[in-house]
Design a protein around this motif. Structure first.
Motif, PDB file in Angstrom:
ATOM      1  N   GLN A 454     -51.164 -55.485  71.770  1.00 60.54           N
ATOM      2  CA  GLN A 454     -49.515 -55.426  71.865  1.00 60.54           C
ATOM      3  C   GLN A 454     -48.591 -54.407  72.218  1.00 60.54           C
ATOM      4  N   LEU A 458     -43.183 -58.274  70.278  1.00 62.25           N
ATOM      5  CA  LEU A 458     -43.194 -58.748  68.954  1.00 62.25           C
ATOM      6  C   LEU A 458     -42.090 -60.476  69.371  1.00 62.25           C
ATOM      7  N   GLU A 462     -43.125 -62.605  64.162  1.00 61.66           N
ATOM      8  CA  GLU A 462     -44.003 -61.464  64.350  1.00 61.66           C
ATOM      9  C   GLU A 462     -42.899 -60.170  63.906  1.00 61.66           C
ATOM     10  N   GLU A 463     -41.971 -59.860  64.191  1.00 60.49           N
ATOM     11  CA  GLU A 463     -41.020 -58.689  63.873  1.00 60.49           C
ATOM     12  C   GLU A 463     -40.786 -58.859  62.793  1.00 60.49           C
ATOM     13  N   TYR A 466     -43.493 -57.658  60.726  1.00 56.97           N
ATOM     14  CA  TYR A 466     -43.571 -56.203  60.797  1.00 56.97           C
ATOM     15  C   TYR A 466     -42.489 -55.485  60.160  1.00 56.97           C
ATOM     16  N   ARG A 467     -41.551 -56.322  60.221  1.00 54.97           N
ATOM     17  CA  ARG A 467     -40.957 -55.162  59.325  1.00 54.97           C
ATOM     18  C   ARG A 467     -41.024 -55.358  57.765  1.00 54.97           C
ATOM     19  N   LEU A 470     -43.341 -52.788  56.995  1.00 55.69           N
ATOM     20  CA  LEU A 470     -43.237 -51.710  56.821  1.00 55.69           C
ATOM     21  C   LEU A 470     -42.452 -51.257  55.756  1.00 55.69           C
ATOM     22  N   ASP A 490     -48.241 -47.097  61.990  1.00 49.77           N
ATOM     23  CA  ASP A 490     -46.999 -48.711  62.709  1.00 49.77           C
ATOM     24  C   ASP A 490     -47.748 -49.119  63.548  1.00 49.77           C
ATOM     25  N   LEU A 493     -50.534 -52.097  61.552  1.00 47.20           N
ATOM     26  CA  LEU A 493     -49.341 -52.692  61.430  1.00 47.20           C
ATOM     27  C   LEU A 493     -48.253 -54.052  62.325  1.00 47.20           C
ATOM     28  N   ARG A 494     -48.340 -53.514  63.289  1.00 50.16           N
ATOM     29  CA  ARG A 494     -47.972 -54.397  64.254  1.00 50.16           C
ATOM     30  C   ARG A 494     -49.413 -55.074  64.393  1.00 50.16           C
ATOM     31  N   ARG A 495     -50.515 -54.391  64.758  1.00 49.69           N
ATOM     32  CA  ARG A 495     -51.299 -54.635  64.914  1.00 49.69           C
ATOM     33  C   ARG A 495     -51.784 -56.191  63.860  1.00 49.69           C
ATOM     34  N   ALA A 497     -49.394 -57.844  62.328  1.00 49.56           N
ATOM     35  CA  ALA A 497     -48.235 -58.816  62.411  1.00 49.56           C
ATOM     36  C   ALA A 497     -48.949 -58.992  63.921  1.00 49.56           C
TER      37      ALA A 497
END
Length: 520
Positions: A454, A458, A462-463, A466-467, A470, A490, A493-495, A497
């Motif tokens: 992580q 990204l 992936e970004e 992630y958005r 969010l 956060d 959610l990042r994980r 993605a």
């Protein structure tokens, strides 16, 4: 216990004189014949097929004592009452006896007056008990609920695992009986219990009077009340997975005008007895129960069994629906399931070197597959027991002909969704071992572990995901009036993605994961 084949005529005479039956039920005679000739046997027969007669009849014929290993005191007491009416001398050794009762039972065994001796496996493993029984000259060791021997059985008990060694010490033929054992469990029973190859008798598990239905839980109370309204005046059982749910659901249903009673192990003995008596004596009682209301419940006119929470195995499911329709008349079985919980069953990966955990996981997954199959329910159920069959024509997937196609197609889609959601279930898999509650997606989101990967930037894909997550989290948080990070962090959610392939199906699954949070 070796007797000539002609003793089957005597067996029928004793069957009529002592037990009041004109003839054997299907499957009973061949097992009794094998036992009278001194052979070991494994009998797998469905609930209501008369398994207890297999060892009671030889004892009534004089091949005694027969030692019966039984897992529950209530079952022992129930059978002792029936044998007293039949005039067959029987005793039990268990923790619920007074000193006087215990002493009388020991004296009857030592004096060889007891034709049948009932005890729990925990009592049988003692050296003193084995010595007493050896001195009495045991004619047959009967192991009831024999699936408890197996790691693959749905009710494994460690003390059952020692019964093979004890059988060898007693030096008597062995009969193992169970209503719920698929091929793997049967193989385990044979390996654990028998020193010589037993004759194996497997009766059909088909129940042509049962109609099976499964529904995603959704509005569980709505499903249940509509189901019960259509069956007013009929008796049945609604299974839940906790005492709290049993009490709450029974109270809610009473408030809606149903004759509903709770039954669980936390009730005092007088209340349990009163509720059980009401169930047997009054028409139209819905017993809202945990698995404590189980073995030994023999009410012939139970018209329905509902699983508000699906059981942990097909074996347990089959055993519980088997309490409906014992009179041979039509009966219904409805199971409500949560797709999120089913996804958790597939997401959990047990240690490869732990046979108990492997067995438990496979049983849970087999039950999940039964919930999700678009094929004939009974055909799928029987296949789990190693039995081939055609379509039953009565289950929810068989009824309606072409009109059922959209619903079956919906099950296919639901199965794919559960398979994708299972990718995210591993983070909360430990919750699958808690019977009181369903998996909590909020806790799942909060507990996703962070990994070194992580820390890297990204990718574009992936970004983008992630958005999207969010924005979805923000929408959920506004509707629930929560801070966004109270819905999911956060990092969680990042994980999601970073670690998931970003095809369209995974995007949908990630969004579905957050929507589950909104419903929690």
């Amino acid at each position: 216990m070796r007797r000539p084949p002609a003793d089957m005529e005597e067996a029928r005479r004793v069957l009529r004189a002592r037990f009041g039956h004109e003839d054997f039920l299907p499957g009973q005679a061949t097992v009794v014949a094998a036992l009278l000739e001194g052979r070991d046997a494994l009998a797998v027969m469905p609930t209501g097929a008369g398994k207890s007669l297999l060892y009671q009849l030889p004892a009534a014929m004089g091949a005694a004592p027969v030692v019966v290993v039984s897992p529950l005191i209530s079952l022992m007491r129930d059978q002792l009452r029936g044998l007293a009416r039949s005039g067959v001398a029987a005793v039990a050794l268990h923790s619920g006896q007074s000193e006087v009762e215990h002493g009388a039972a020991l004296a009857a065994i030592a004096g060889r007056r007891a034709k049948l001796v009932y005890l729990a496996p925990e009592r049988l493993v003692g050296d003193g008990t084995i010595a007493l029984l050896r001195a009495a000259g045991v004619a047959l060791l009967a192991v009831d609920e024999a699936h408890c021997v197996s790691h693959w059985g749905h009710e494994f008990r460690p003390d059952y695992a020692r019964l093979g060694e004890i059988a060898a010490r007693l030096g008597a033929p062995v009969l193992a009986v169970t209503a719920t054992a698929g091929p793997r469990t049967r193989a385990d029973i044979i390996a654990s219990l028998f020193t010589r190859a037993p004759e194996v008798f497997v009766s059909s598990f088909a129940r042509p009077n049962l109609r099976l239905s499964f529904r995603p839980r959704g509005d569980a109370l709505g499903h249940l009340t509509r189901f019960l309204r259509r069956r007013e005046g009929e008796s049945g059982v609604v299974y839940v997975n906790s005492r709290r749910k049993a009490e709450a659901m029974a109270a809610t249903l009473r408030g809606l005008g149903f004759d509903a009673l709770a039954y669980h192990a936390g009730l005092d003995a007088a209340t349990r007895a009163a509720h059980q008596d009401a169930f047997f004596e009054r028409a139209g009682v819905a017993m809202i129960a945990t698995i404590a209301f189980g073995m030994g419940v023999d009410k012939k006119d139970v018209r329905f069994v509902v699983h508000a929470d699906p059981p942990d195995s097909i074996e347990a499911y089959y055993q519980e629906i088997g309490r409906a329709g014992r009179d041979g008349l039509p009966a219904d079985a409805l199971a409500l399931f949560d797709p999120r919980e089913l996804a958790g069953r597939f997401g959990f990966a047990p240690p490869a070197d732990d046979p108990v955990a492997l067995g438990e996981t496979e049983r849970r997954r087999a039950m999940a597959r039964l919930c999700l199959t678009p094929a004939c329910r009974f055909q799928t159920l029987l296949a789990a027991f190693g039995e081939e069959s055609g379509r039953c024509g009565r289950c929810d997937n068989c009824r309606g002909g072409l009109l059922a196609l959209p619903r079956r197609a919906g099950l296919v889609a639901l199965g794919w969704r559960v398979a994708v959601l299972a990718r995210f279930a591993g983070a909360g898999a430990e919750r699958l071992d808690e019977p009181e509650e369903a998996p909590d997606p909020v806790a799942m989101a909060a507990s996703v572990s962070l990994g070194p990967e992580q820390e890297r930037p990204l990718s574009v894909a992936e970004e983008r995901l992630y958005r999207r997550l969010l924005h979805l989290r923000l929408d959920i948080a506004k509707r629930r009036r929560l801070a966004p990070r109270a819905v999911a962090s956060d990092a969680a959610l990042r994980r999601l993605a970073v670690t998931r392939a970003l095809d369209g199906e995974s995007v949908i699954a990630a969004e579905e994961f957050l929507r589950m949070v909104a419903e929690a």
